[in-house]
Design a protein around this motif. Structure first.
Motif, short mmCIF file in Angstrom:
data_model
loop_
_atom_site.label_atom_id
_atom_site.label_comp_id
_atom_site.label_asym_id
_atom_site.label_seq_id
_atom_site.Cartn_x
_atom_site.Cartn_y
_atom_site.Cartn_z
N THR A 198 14.27 -9.63 32.78
CA THR A 198 14.69 -10.89 32.13
C THR A 198 14.86 -11.97 33.20
N HIS A 199 14.29 -11.71 34.36
CA HIS A 199 14.42 -12.66 35.48
C HIS A 199 13.07 -13.30 35.82
N LYS A 200 12.21 -13.37 34.80
CA LYS A 200 10.97 -14.12 35.00
C LYS A 200 10.94 -15.23 33.95
N TRP A 201 10.14 -15.07 32.91
CA TRP A 201 9.95 -16.16 31.94
C TRP A 201 11.21 -16.46 31.13
N LEU A 202 12.11 -15.52 31.07
CA LEU A 202 13.34 -15.78 30.33
C LEU A 202 14.34 -16.56 31.17
N PHE A 203 14.06 -16.71 32.45
CA PHE A 203 14.93 -17.46 33.36
C PHE A 203 16.36 -16.95 33.34
N GLY A 204 16.50 -15.63 33.28
CA GLY A 204 17.83 -15.01 33.35
C GLY A 204 18.24 -14.79 34.80
N PRO A 205 19.42 -14.20 34.99
CA PRO A 205 19.89 -13.95 36.35
C PRO A 205 18.97 -12.97 37.07
N ARG A 206 18.77 -13.18 38.35
CA ARG A 206 17.93 -12.26 39.13
C ARG A 206 18.55 -10.87 39.14
N GLY A 207 17.69 -9.86 39.02
CA GLY A 207 18.19 -8.48 39.01
C GLY A 207 18.66 -8.04 37.64
N THR A 208 17.99 -8.53 36.59
CA THR A 208 18.35 -8.10 35.22
C THR A 208 17.09 -7.74 34.43
N GLY A 209 17.28 -6.87 33.46
CA GLY A 209 16.16 -6.46 32.61
C GLY A 209 16.66 -5.65 31.43
N ILE A 210 15.76 -5.35 30.52
CA ILE A 210 16.12 -4.59 29.32
C ILE A 210 15.03 -3.57 28.99
N VAL A 211 15.45 -2.53 28.29
CA VAL A 211 14.50 -1.64 27.63
C VAL A 211 14.93 -1.56 26.18
N TRP A 212 14.01 -1.82 25.28
CA TRP A 212 14.25 -1.56 23.85
C TRP A 212 13.36 -0.38 23.45
N ALA A 213 13.91 0.54 22.66
CA ALA A 213 13.07 1.60 22.08
C ALA A 213 13.57 1.88 20.67
N ASN A 214 12.68 2.31 19.80
CA ASN A 214 13.16 2.70 18.48
C ASN A 214 13.82 4.08 18.61
N GLN A 215 14.52 4.50 17.54
CA GLN A 215 15.34 5.70 17.69
C GLN A 215 14.52 6.95 17.97
N ALA A 216 13.34 7.02 17.37
CA ALA A 216 12.50 8.21 17.61
C ALA A 216 12.08 8.27 19.07
N ALA A 217 11.77 7.11 19.64
CA ALA A 217 11.35 7.10 21.05
C ALA A 217 12.52 7.44 21.96
N TRP A 218 13.70 6.87 21.68
CA TRP A 218 14.86 7.20 22.53
C TRP A 218 15.12 8.71 22.52
N THR A 219 14.89 9.33 21.37
CA THR A 219 15.14 10.77 21.27
C THR A 219 14.25 11.55 22.24
N ALA A 220 13.09 10.97 22.57
CA ALA A 220 12.15 11.68 23.46
C ALA A 220 12.39 11.35 24.93
N ILE A 221 13.34 10.43 25.19
CA ILE A 221 13.55 9.96 26.57
C ILE A 221 14.93 10.41 27.05
#
Ligand SMILES: Cc1ncc(COP(=O)(O)O)c(C=O)c1O
Length: 447
Positions: free
Chosen positions: A272-295
């Motif tokens: 989130t520190h590129k095009w979103l112009f958020g604080p440096r050193g930040t990011g996110i992962v979104w996954a649906n519930q089935a995918a989270w279950t596999a991770i």
């Protein structure tokens, strides 16, 4: 030695905050403020008009001596984000544990809520990271793969995807297969991309790992068309064999106006520190519930449920997708917490408006460059298959020299970090159509 009470233990360990997240405190205002009621809002915030692009640009401390056509590489956040960062840093500097214990739950929840609003997602499905690379490492490192499974990726992904997959395959014995989605980026087509990718899918494919906007060419993949295709392929497959569509979205999040539902992918990773112009050193992962279950979690999370399981010697939870996959340990919390301001800043302007502003300038830039002899626009012209990343090649100029000359002329540009190197220029919410015209003229002057 007396056993600490559960609450004392959690406060001492800094995980009380995640208890508050789980408890779902219900303040709706994600605005940054600390326990003492101090607000992060800059004193002249009322002067900000999100409907006025000049006012949007005014929020960025970026120097006016340069037109910033590579501002996305590592963002300089707007002052709203900077003010939140300063506020939290001051609070942590003055009373570290007190500020953490009093505020972490609310502030982390505000970040998750803002990210969820931005993505059109559930906040429980979002993990917080330090970068795209960390997110890709967590997803591909944590995904349970079997030796008889295949990972399908492409020739166009960045180092971070390829290396995370290589490491995952080395651990699991799974095979990696790479396909090329286009020969000439400028003439890439959505149909051909989908067809070439799907031709690589086999019954053993467990992961389809792609990048939404290619930072080496500027091609934007039709993620929703791609996600519709494995749906057929997945019909009849067991849950553990389903092909999961995992996307590096870092050059699209903060530009493109799409929700995770519209994308239809299983996993979306982004800094989130590129095009979103958020604080440096930040990011996110979104996954649906089935995918989270596999991770699986790769780094132990600091969430209260995992701590409780540890105290009780019971199995770590595998539900609570985002929370239990967010790496634990103490962080640069002031940066993490200021991220909600970056999402709010974009939402305040409007995702559709940001997309329109970026695409309009990118089209203007590509059309302007197309008329210059000796310049080849590598990125497709059509908005459906491109975004804010614009790559160029020169008949007779070395791209590195050209970047240096442009800098002297007052235009910040970059280079692609791939085997075939191009000049890369990106219009965004911190550039203007006048600067695009100026850049086109400056590039013509180089030749
Ligand atoms: C497609 C792509 N993914 C990931 C990254 C790395 O992002 P981060 O710095 O957030 O790890 C880059 C470039 O920096 C990139 O171009």
């Amino acid at each position: 030695m007396a056993r600490l009470s559960r609450r004392t233990f959690l406060i001492g360990s800094g995980t009380a905050a995640t208890a508050a997240v789980l408890a779902g405190c219900t303040d709706d205002e994600p605005a940054a403020s600390d326990g003492a009621g101090r607000s992060a809002a800059p004193s002249d915030a009322s002067a900000f008009d999100p409907a006025d692009w000049a006012s949007v640009r005014d929020q960025f401390p970026l120097t006016r001596d340069l037109a910033h056509f590579s501002a996305f590489v590592l963002a300089a956040p707007p002052r709203q984000v900077g003010a939140a960062l300063d506020l939290h840093r001051r609070g942590l500097d003055e009373d570290t544990l007190g500020y953490l214990v009093q505020n972490e739950g609310d502030l982390e929840r505000a970040v998750l809520d803002s990210a969820a609003s931005y993505l059109g997602a559930e906040n429980a499905d979002i993990a917080l990271t330090d970068s795209t690379t960390m997110g890709l490492g967590l997803v591909y490192g944590g995904l349970r793969l079997r030796a008889n499974q295949q990972v399908l990726t492409t020739e166009h992904d960045f180092f971070s995807t390829h290396e995370s997959l290589r490491l995952a395959a080395a651990r699991s014995g799974a095979t990696i297969s790479r396909v090329s989605l286009y020969d000439e980026p400028a003439t890439a087509s959505a149909d051909e991309i989908v067809a070439r990718l799907m031709a690589g899918v086999t019954p053993a494919t467990r992961v389809v790992a792609v990048t939404w906007v290619h930072s080496g060419t500027g091609v934007k993949l039709p993620i929703n068309a791609i996600s519709a295709a494995p749906a057929d392929l997945n019909a009849g497959r067991a849950e553990d064999d389903r092909a999961l569509l995992c996307v590096d979205g870092v050059h699209a999040v903060g530009v493109e106006d799409a929700t995770v539902d519209e994308l239809g992918c299983d996993v979306l990773v982004s800094g989130t520190h590129k095009w979103l112009f958020g604080p440096r050193g930040t990011g996110i992962v979104w996954a649906n519930q089935a995918a989270w279950t596999a991770i699986d979690a790769v780094i132990p999370p600091f969430d209260v449920v995992s701590f409780e399981a540890w105290l009780d010697s019971t199995a770590a939870p595998t539900t609570l997708g985002g929370l239990t996959r967010t790496p634990g340990g103490f962080h640069t919390f002031e940066y993490r917490w200021a991220l909600s301001e970056a999402f709010q800043f974009h939402l305040g302007i409007g995702k559709a408006e940001v997309a329109e502003r970026t695409h309009t300038q990118a089209t203007q830039l590509k059309e302007g460059l197309a008329g210059i002899d000796g310049v080849r626009v590598v990125t497709p012209q059509a908005a459906e298959i491109s975004s804010g990343v614009v790559c160029l090649a020169f008949d007779s100029l070395d791209p590195l020299t050209a970047v240096g000359d442009l800098l002297t002329a007052g235009y910040g540009a970059g280079l692609t970090a791939y085997r075939t190197g191009y000049m890369r220029v990106e219009p965004s919410i911190v550039t203007t159509p006048d600067e695009v015209d100026g850049l086109v003229a400056a590039i013509a002057d180089l030749l």
